[in-house]
Design an enzyme around this catalytic site. Structure first.
Site, short mmCIF file in Angstrom:
data_model
loop_
_atom_site.label_atom_id
_atom_site.label_comp_id
_atom_site.label_asym_id
_atom_site.label_seq_id
_atom_site.Cartn_x
_atom_site.Cartn_y
_atom_site.Cartn_z
N PRO B 265 0.84 -1.20 0.00
CA PRO B 265 0.00 0.00 0.00
C PRO B 265 0.88 1.25 0.00
CG PRO B 265 -0.33 -1.33 2.00
CD PRO B 265 0.80 -1.94 1.26
N ASP B 441 5.93 2.12 1.75
CA ASP B 441 5.01 1.00 1.96
C ASP B 441 4.39 1.16 3.34
OD1 ASP B 441 5.43 -2.63 1.77
OD2 ASP B 441 3.78 -1.40 2.46
N HIS B 442 3.09 1.42 3.36
CA HIS B 442 2.45 1.73 4.63
C HIS B 442 2.34 0.51 5.55
CE1 HIS B 442 0.49 4.15 7.48
NE2 HIS B 442 -0.18 4.94 6.68
N ARG B 443 2.63 -0.67 5.02
CA ARG B 443 2.63 -1.83 5.91
C ARG B 443 3.76 -1.72 6.93
NH1 ARG B 443 3.03 -6.65 1.67
NH2 ARG B 443 4.68 -5.25 1.02
#
Lengths: 404, 470
Positions: B265, B441-443
């Site tokens: 994401p 990467d929002h993870r």
């Protein structure tokens, strides 16, 4: 399976089931708060310890209740609980698609169920197995809808018990309309010959947030419908605590609609019986509607598909076990020598036999004929539906090997 | 006689297809009673204890704890009549419950039939055969029925096709009874009914099988048959379009970008920086003998700034290990420099850039980009990066929303440095300004870490002297 210890952990000594999630702090607080906040307005006639407490206002509504009657209420609750536990097990064995447990709500349902006359109409949600029992519907008749072989299972006109309504709160509109009809047809007001009628509508704390319930309140109120709104506040709308439904006690909502609301200990079968009798009596005499909030607790999961350990502590369940609706009646009966061992043994034997019969019935339940699903959709013959039915029956008959 | 019954894994919720066996509460040889808890399973919804459906003696467990099994799979066998004399056959093995079922009496098998919402695999997959065509065509079969029958016969293939009745006419499919007045009204939405009335179209004539009549159907009926649709493209496609096979770097880039965009994401943040001090510093260094023979680009400063900023925010120099379900933090920086080459996008890595001086970084970049432009970058040189800078500024572009290189969690786009009006001490001045954009990467990286990193890089470019603080 009547020992409270066996409810959530059928094997004594087993720990709670392993799960991926734990309840949030907020939920824990909300759940535990409910255990201590019945409030001073709570009508209670039998304490959790089985002590009968006097109540000036409601004692007269159970003045005629004999020892025999109390034993009968106890027997009702034991049998209803046993049928519920057996059905729950049948779901786990693949015999039912789903089951909706009533564990913990026996007193609320038997109390109001035994307060109703045969002519009083009931509009249940989908957890009212105890009310169904009082209306003469057998546990066997309840299984069809949960096994997916029937859309109902009983004659709702003859039993005066509407089919289970799955859509939350939807039955409140039906009940309001039905009760308005009772009033328009003059079945309300003069009860000197015992022919006046009333309606009871069942829903839960979660349903009170539904628009349908609001609309039902409004219609019933402005038409003085003989309708008892019986809300079983079991503290949890699946995973949402009552705190997320209302900022004030639910029974106080009635005031905003202009009719009385009352909170009764839903784990006290005598109090529920008394309050329900009062409410039905008021309704039959044209003083309806009335909201009863039966303050109770859902001891098991919302349905067999739900895992309550994900949102509430087992501590909370343990606390409510101390308020068990059956135990307090049992203690009361023993303490005042209103029942002997033979009685309890007989009830136990009766419940064992009923469970075995229910099991046997479920395992051997026949699949209904295909055309049955088209029955009772409309009250009158409907040419388009009949054409669909004939076409489908022909289609199914085209397969080799068996009628369906 | 011992009577063996096997318990198929039930669907304990609505529509589950499988469950994991957590633990057995019984062992072969144990006596069990009805509703005794025998096993704990975990489904997608909950951990659930299963009660035993029969009383008897457990003869065999067919599945191990930890195993995930499909609903309907037999999980254990119980001898419901262990008192019977002379057990002839041992308990059926895991693979043979179906055999035991078929060998059993009919009534026993009946009990094991799938009942609600699921079925054992064998039953589910089986399709019951249709009766022969002759059986269907006798008697007064309705039109609707023969339609279904015909459709089925066609599916059966050429062997049975000659025997099948000719397909019935399609349109007058509505049973005659339904055409009678008052009996049946064709389904159509109110605006369509109005349209039909206005155009003088009889909806009954359009009713097919009770389907809802659409606006198109009404308009078509009013205007007669539709015209055949032939689209004139106006040009010869072959002459004016060029088709290039997707392969090589283009193919690799496409795969990597699609995979990255749809697994990680992306969040992109932007920062506009006054880099005048950096450009002044660069001009000064150019005159320094130590930097005499190297091309000291703004990119080298940016790379150095990234290496410094990573120290404070190691989250952007990490890797999401989906398989192991771990986040891998790297204590080294293999800095990818995205380079446009005739072969496509190439991202060679500056190895261990975090340990390099500005001069060494500048050297490496110069060397790597030269090799890349010649198309000589080896696959090894492109592997195992930890962070990437894409220098969109060289194309005169201000900024972009870069897509993260697979295996990394962040990428920085370095925009063009332009003379721009900029407010310094309350006055508008002409300054060297550039834009930075960071996709992460929002993870792995939250807004706080991403923002801190981007702000740090910006601060280092806006005032290279702050590097002394690291």
């Amino acid at each position: 399976m009547s020992s409270p210890d066996e409810w959530t952990h059928p094997v004594p000594g087993e720990g709670p089931p392993a799960t991926a999630a734990a309840p949030t702090a907020e939920r824990v607080i909300a759940g535990l708060r409910a255990t201590s906040e019945g409030g001073e307005d709570l009508v209670q006639l039998l304490t959790p310890e089985g002590e009968r407490v006097p109540n000036e206002r409601f004692d007269r509504y159970i003045a005629d209740v004999t020892d025999e009657d109390i034993r009968g209420l106890y027997r009702d609750m034991v049998l209803v609980r046993r049928a519920d536990r057996e059905s729950n097990a049948l779901q786990r064995q693949g015999q039912l698609g789903i089951w909706v447990p009533l564990l913990g709500q026996e007193a609320a349902q038997i109390g109001v169920g035994r307060a109703m006359r045969h002519t009083d109409m009931a509009f249940p949600s989908y957890r009212e197995h105890g009310v169904a029992w009082c209306k003469g519907i057998t546990p066997q008749q309840l299984l069809g809808i949960f096994r997916g072989t029937d859309n109902g299972g009983w004659d709702s006109a003859a039993t005066r018990f509407h089919p289970y309504t799955i859509v939350i709160g939807n039955q409140v509109l039906n009940a309001a309309g039905y009760a308005m009809g009772q009033r328009f047809e003059g079945k309300v007001g003069d009860d000197s010959d015992g022919t006046a009628e009333a309606t009871v509508c069942f829903f839960g704390d979660g349903a009170t947030s539904q628009g349908d319930v609001h609309e039902g309140f409004v219609w019933a109120s402005v038409y003085d419908a003989p309708l008892v709104f019986f809300c079983q506040n079991n503290q949890w709308a699946i995973s949402e605590p009552t705190e997320r439904q209302s900022r004030l006690p639910l029974y106080q909502r009635a005031r905003g609609y202009g009719f009385p609301g009352i909170r009764v200990d839903g784990n006290d079968v005598l109090a529920t019986l008394a309050v329900s009798r009062w409410a039905l009596d008021e309704c039959r005499h044209g003083n309806g509607p009335i909201l009863i909030e039966a303050f109770t607790y859902r001891m098991d999961a919302h349905t067999t598909t739900d895992d309550p350990t994900r949102y509430r502590l087992s501590d909370e369940v343990e606390t409510w076990k101390l308020k068990d609706p059956l135990e307090r009646v049992r203690v009361h009966l023993i303490r005042h020598e209103m029942a002997d061992d033979a009685f309890f043994e007989q009830v136990q034997a009766e419940s064992d036999q009923m469970a075995a019969e229910l099991r046997d019935y479920c395992f051997n339940m026949p699949d209904p004929p295909v055309r049955q699903m088209f029955d009772n959709v409309y009250s009158e013959p409907h040419p388009y539906l009949e054409a669909q039915r004939d076409e489908y029956v022909d289609y199914v008959a085209g397969f080799a090997g068996g009628e369906h | 006689m011992p009577t063996f019954k096997s318990f198929p894994l039930p669907d304990t919720a609505e529509g589950l297809t499988e469950a994991e066996i957590l633990s057995w509460h019984v062992q072969p040889g144990d006596e069990v009673t009805v509703n005794q808890i025998i096993v704990e399973i975990e489904t997608a919804k909950a951990a659930v204890e299963l009660p035993c459906p029969w009383a008897g003696v457990v003869t065999e467990l067919h599945v191990e704890p930890g195993q995930t099994v499909d609903v309907g799979t037999p999980i254990l066998t119980i001898d419901t009549d262990p008192g019977g004399a002379a057990a002839p056959a041992p308990a059926p093995a895991a693979a043979t419950p179906s055999t035991s079922d078929s060998a059993e009496a009919g009534s026993g098998e009946e009990e094991m039939k799938p009942l609600v919402g699921y079925g054992s695999k064998a039953v589910q997959a089986k399709r019951r055969p249709r009766k022969a065509a002759a059986a269907a065509s006798d008697g007064g079969a309705t039109v609707a029925r023969s339609t279904v029958q015909a459709a089925f016969e066609r599916q059966q293939g050429p062997a049975s096709a000659p025997e099948s009745p000719p397909p019935p006419p399609v349109v007058p499919d509505t049973p005659a009874a339904l055409m009678e007045p008052g009996g049946y009204v064709p389904l159509a939405k109110p605006p369509v009914r109005k349209l039909a009335k206005d155009l003088g179209v009889d909806l009954r004539a359009l009713a097919v099988n009770g389907d809802v009549i659409t606006r198109d159907a009404v308009q078509q009926a009013a205007s007669g048959a539709p015209e055949p649709s032939t689209v004139d493209t106006g040009y010869d496609a072959a002459a004016r379009e060029r088709r290039v096979p997707i392969k090589g770097v283009r193919k690799h880039t496409a795969t990597a970008m699609v995979s990255s965009a749809f697994t990680a994401p992306h969040v992109t943040e932007f920062l506009t920086v006054d880099v005048t001090p950096m450009m002044e510093f660069r001009a000064k260094l150019k005159n320094d003998p130590r930097f005499r023979d190297v091309k000291l680009t703004p990119l080298a400063f940016c790379a150095k700034a990234v290496c410094l900023a990573v120290q404070r925010t190691p989250d952007v120099n990490a890797f999401w290990d989906e398989a192991a379900q771990e986040i891998v933090y790297k204590e080294y920086v293999h800095l990818g420099i995205a380079a446009a080459t005739p072969r496509g996008l190439i991202v060679p890595k500056v190895r261990d850039a975090d340990g390099m001086s500005l001069r060494q970084i500048a050297d490496s970049i110069e060397q790597l980009t030269a090799v890349a432009r010649e198309g000589k970058t080896t696959p090894a040189a492109m592997a195992n990066g930890t962070f990437t800078i894409t220098n969109v500024g060289v194309f005169g572009v201000d900024t972009g929303t870069p897509i993260i290189t697979p295996g990394e969690v962040a990428i920085l786009a370095f925009g063009a440095i332009r003379d721009m009006p900029w407010v310094v001490d309350g006055e508008i001045m002409v300054r060297k300004v550039c834009q930075l954009s960071l996709s992460f990467d929002h993870r792995v990286v939250d807004g706080q870490q991403g923002s801190q990193f981007l702000a740090d890089v910006g601060a280092l470019l806006a005032d290279p002297a702050t590097a002394i603080l690291y």
